[in-house]
Design a protein around this motif. Structure first.
Motif, mmCIF file in Angstrom:
data_model
loop_
_atom_site.group_PDB
_atom_site.id
_atom_site.type_symbol
_atom_site.label_atom_id
_atom_site.label_comp_id
_atom_site.label_asym_id
_atom_site.label_seq_id
_atom_site.Cartn_x
_atom_site.Cartn_y
_atom_site.Cartn_z
ATOM 1 N N CYS A 72 1.642 -1.138 -30.368
ATOM 2 C CA CYS A 72 2.151 -0.607 -29.206
ATOM 3 C C CYS A 72 0.648 -0.244 -29.068
ATOM 4 C CB CYS A 72 3.081 0.166 -29.032
ATOM 5 S SG CYS A 72 4.377 -0.532 -29.894
ATOM 6 N N TYR A 74 -0.454 1.822 -24.028
ATOM 7 C CA TYR A 74 0.289 1.689 -22.604
ATOM 8 C C TYR A 74 -0.398 1.214 -22.269
ATOM 9 C CZ TYR A 74 0.576 4.841 -18.507
ATOM 10 O OH TYR A 74 0.867 4.776 -17.096
ATOM 11 N N VAL A 113 1.675 -4.905 -28.624
ATOM 12 C CA VAL A 113 2.240 -4.889 -26.873
ATOM 13 C C VAL A 113 1.161 -4.288 -26.178
ATOM 14 C CG1 VAL A 113 4.282 -4.738 -26.479
ATOM 15 C CG2 VAL A 113 4.353 -5.541 -28.492
ATOM 16 N N THR A 115 2.602 -1.419 -23.601
ATOM 17 C CA THR A 115 3.501 -1.120 -22.630
ATOM 18 C C THR A 115 3.439 -0.777 -21.465
ATOM 19 O OG1 THR A 115 3.171 0.991 -23.801
ATOM 20 C CG2 THR A 115 4.880 -0.899 -24.991
ATOM 21 N N ARG A 116 4.583 -0.724 -20.662
ATOM 22 C CA ARG A 116 4.201 -0.641 -18.777
ATOM 23 C C ARG A 116 3.667 -1.634 -18.865
ATOM 24 N NH1 ARG A 116 4.540 5.691 -19.346
ATOM 25 N NH2 ARG A 116 3.994 5.668 -21.659
ATOM 26 N N HIS A 140 4.943 -6.228 -22.127
ATOM 27 C CA HIS A 140 6.176 -5.602 -21.575
ATOM 28 C C HIS A 140 6.305 -4.130 -20.700
ATOM 29 C CE1 HIS A 140 8.548 -5.893 -26.077
ATOM 30 N NE2 HIS A 140 7.877 -6.624 -25.667
ATOM 31 N N THR A 143 11.046 -0.757 -18.424
ATOM 32 C CA THR A 143 12.410 -0.621 -18.231
ATOM 33 C C THR A 143 12.835 -0.175 -17.576
ATOM 34 O OG1 THR A 143 12.095 -0.311 -20.403
ATOM 35 C CG2 THR A 143 14.756 -0.310 -19.522
ATOM 36 N N TYR A 159 16.051 -4.388 -21.316
ATOM 37 C CA TYR A 159 15.310 -4.785 -22.953
ATOM 38 C C TYR A 159 15.188 -6.216 -22.733
ATOM 39 C CZ TYR A 159 15.563 0.443 -24.355
ATOM 40 O OH TYR A 159 15.712 1.381 -24.324
ATOM 41 N N ASN A 162 12.022 -8.199 -21.698
ATOM 42 C CA ASN A 162 10.205 -8.323 -21.977
ATOM 43 C C ASN A 162 10.639 -9.389 -23.078
ATOM 44 O OD1 ASN A 162 8.740 -6.426 -20.956
ATOM 45 N ND2 ASN A 162 10.124 -4.481 -21.905
ATOM 46 N N GLY A 182 4.927 3.583 -26.334
ATOM 47 C CA GLY A 182 5.635 2.897 -25.694
ATOM 48 C C GLY A 182 6.353 2.435 -26.825
ATOM 49 N N THR A 186 9.903 0.056 -27.855
ATOM 50 C CA THR A 186 9.750 -1.273 -28.558
ATOM 51 C C THR A 186 11.005 -1.538 -29.450
ATOM 52 O OG1 THR A 186 6.848 -1.730 -27.860
ATOM 53 C CG2 THR A 186 7.779 -3.133 -29.571
#
Length: 504
Positions: A72, A74, A113, A115-116, A140, A143, A159, A162, A182, A186
């Motif tokens: 992951c 960010y 992934v 994230t955000r 992703h 959230t 969730y 995503n 994240g 995840t």
């Protein structure tokens, strides 16, 4: 020979057995959030002498046929080119390094992934780069409703919005280049999708420190608190665990603060929370590898002192706050320690005073360094117009280690003069005298014609893990050499110059 306080092989067997036992109890996948360093964990090797810095990766390698890996990152860290200070590379580049490292160890790692994600330009470019290399990339988005609106978080709007990361094996390692990437989100998102599909997956956490079944005031745990002084982590008794089982265990403040919300989310996803405390979520068995507690206590006390000295120097170069320095000072004093409990500190400072008395140094500035050899002897050195203090101390340490007469030249004076002349007249670099990185190259070249230099080169691995202190902040060339040799280095928070601009 160094005294061992930790048995890596014993830990390897126990940790592998425990993780596989946890996997075996699950009718689905186990998503294992991995904090800290799985490879090159030199903090652990310093506080637990005998700890193999790569032993946690060896744990996973032993069950590689049962493991998938998700990395992951960010999106904001990609956009702002966040740097890992230990490697000197961006978080984005560290993702690539992690993928390479996992694959070298035989673990399947081809899923990333971001994230955000909110359409950050640099994140889009990074995604294209990864996909060009054949990696699977998942975006992703933040959230909705996080963290307060659990009903919305655990829904198709949260969730469920995503994409699901497809994995094949029962144990899924979820890792990242650093905190805030994240990993937890995840894991929980994956569990949400699994439960909707009828798979009863679980979540667990693999983090080495603090050690849950050591006392809260054990130096190994206190050293972790000192190591995280920059983010204000505090070791705490896990009151949830104490209430549930009547047994005191140690966790850190962020996990305890996050547990009530995490418990509600897990209950919403699974219908229950099988974990009664943050400690229950962990799979760490590090304490079972400790075979000599006194050795580990002494090593951890030294790490506490080192962390204070590091914080002072980091503050001098603008890399940490005054609050971090004071936290490290308070922790050190709480343990009844001070910087003079580190023998190389007093040795280096005494060498500098001797250099001042003999009017040694360069341009009126005297710097010194001290190295403690594996047998306890200490070698020192001062700077000269031709050589940095770190270089002088290193050569003296190698002579002492190899029983070579102090007046014997390991490197020809002509080589040193030629290099310093080149730097002065042609290269016009920041410094003329030879730094440690340059000295090591000179030493390797000299080994071809000088049997003493050849012997010294062969002794360099014996310095790994030795203690060293400098009376000044080392230059970039000194730092590069010290990083390669992997000495435990500290310095006084002083620049080796009298001007205000200090290019390191």
């Amino acid at each position: 020979m160094a005294i061992v306080g930790f048995d890596s092989e014993k830990y390897l067997a126990e940790q592998t057995r425990y993780i596989m036992e946890r996997v075996g109890r699950i009718d689905g996948k186990l998503y294992l959030e991995c904090g800290g360093k799985l490879m090159g964990d030199y903090h652990a090797s310093r506080v637990l002498p005998g700890f193999d810095p790569d032993v946690k990766m060896r744990v996973f390698q032993s069950m590689k046929d049962k493991i998938d890996v998700i990395v992951c990152i960010y999106a904001g860290d990609i956009e702002h080119r966040k740097i890992r200070s230990d490697f000197g590379i961006t978080y984005a580049d560290n993702v690539l390094k992690l993928i390479d490292d996992y694959n070298k160890w035989g673990l399947l790692c081809d899923k990333v992934v971001i994230t955000r994600y909110e359409h950050q330009e640099m994140a889009d470019k990074f995604k294209e780069r990864l996909e060009h290399d054949g990696l699977h990339v998942y975006l992703h988005r933040p959230t909705k409703g996080y963290p307060a609106d659990v009903e919305r978080i655990v829904s198709d709007e949260g969730y469920g919005a995503n994409p699901y990361v497809e994995t094949e094996r029962p144990l899924v390692i979820v890792t990242a280049p650093g905190p805030g990437s994240g990993k937890l989100g995840t894991c929980l998102g994956q569990m949400y999708h699994d439960y909707k599909a009828g798979r009863k997956s679980r979540y667990a956490k693999f983090e080495t420190f603090p050690v849950w079944n050591l006392p809260i005031d054990h130096p190994v745990n206190v050293a972790y608190e000192s190591a995280t002084a920059d983010i204000g982590d505090k070791n705490r008794i896990d009151h949830f665990h104490l209430a549930a089982y009547g047994v005191p265990t140690v966790n850190y403040s962020r996990d305890l603060e996050a547990y009530p919300l995490l418990k509600r989310i897990l209950e919403k996803i699974t219908g229950e929370c099988v974990y009664k405390s943050p400690t229950d979520m962990g799979v760490n068995r590090i304490a079972f590898g400790i075979v000599n507690d006194d050795v580990c206590r002494q090593a951890a006390n030294q790490e506490i002192i080192r962390r204070f000295l590091h914080a002072q120097s980091d503050f001098a170069v603008g890399q940490c706050t005054a609050e971090t320095v004071e936290r490290c000072r308070e922790i050190m004093q709480r343990c009844g320690l001070n910087e003079m409990d580190r023998p190389v500190v007093s040795a280096a400072r005494a060498a500098r005073e001797r250099g001042i008395a003999r009017n040694k140094g360069f341009n009126g500035i005297v710097c010194a360094a001290a190295i403690q050899l594996p047998d306890g002897r200490i070698a020192t050195g001062c700077n000269t117009p031709l050589m940095h203090a770190a270089s002088s101390a290193m050569l003296n340490a190698l002579k002492l280690l190899g029983n070579v007469d102090h007046d014997t030249d390991l490197i020809s004076p002509a080589i040193i003069r030629n290099i310093t002349d080149l730097k002065r007249t042609t290269l016009s670099g920041r410094g003329v005298s030879i730094n440690l990185d340059e000295m090591l190259i000179c030493l390797a070249m000299s080994a071809a014609v000088n049997r003493y230099a050849e012997r010294a080169v062969g002794l360099l691995p014996q310095l790994r893990g030795c203690e060293m202190h400098l009376t000044h902040i080392p230059s970039s060339g000194d730092t590069a050499g010290l990083r390669k040799l992997r000495l435990h280095v500290t310095s006084d928070p002083k620049f080796p110059r009298t001007n205000f601009y200090h290019p390191l």
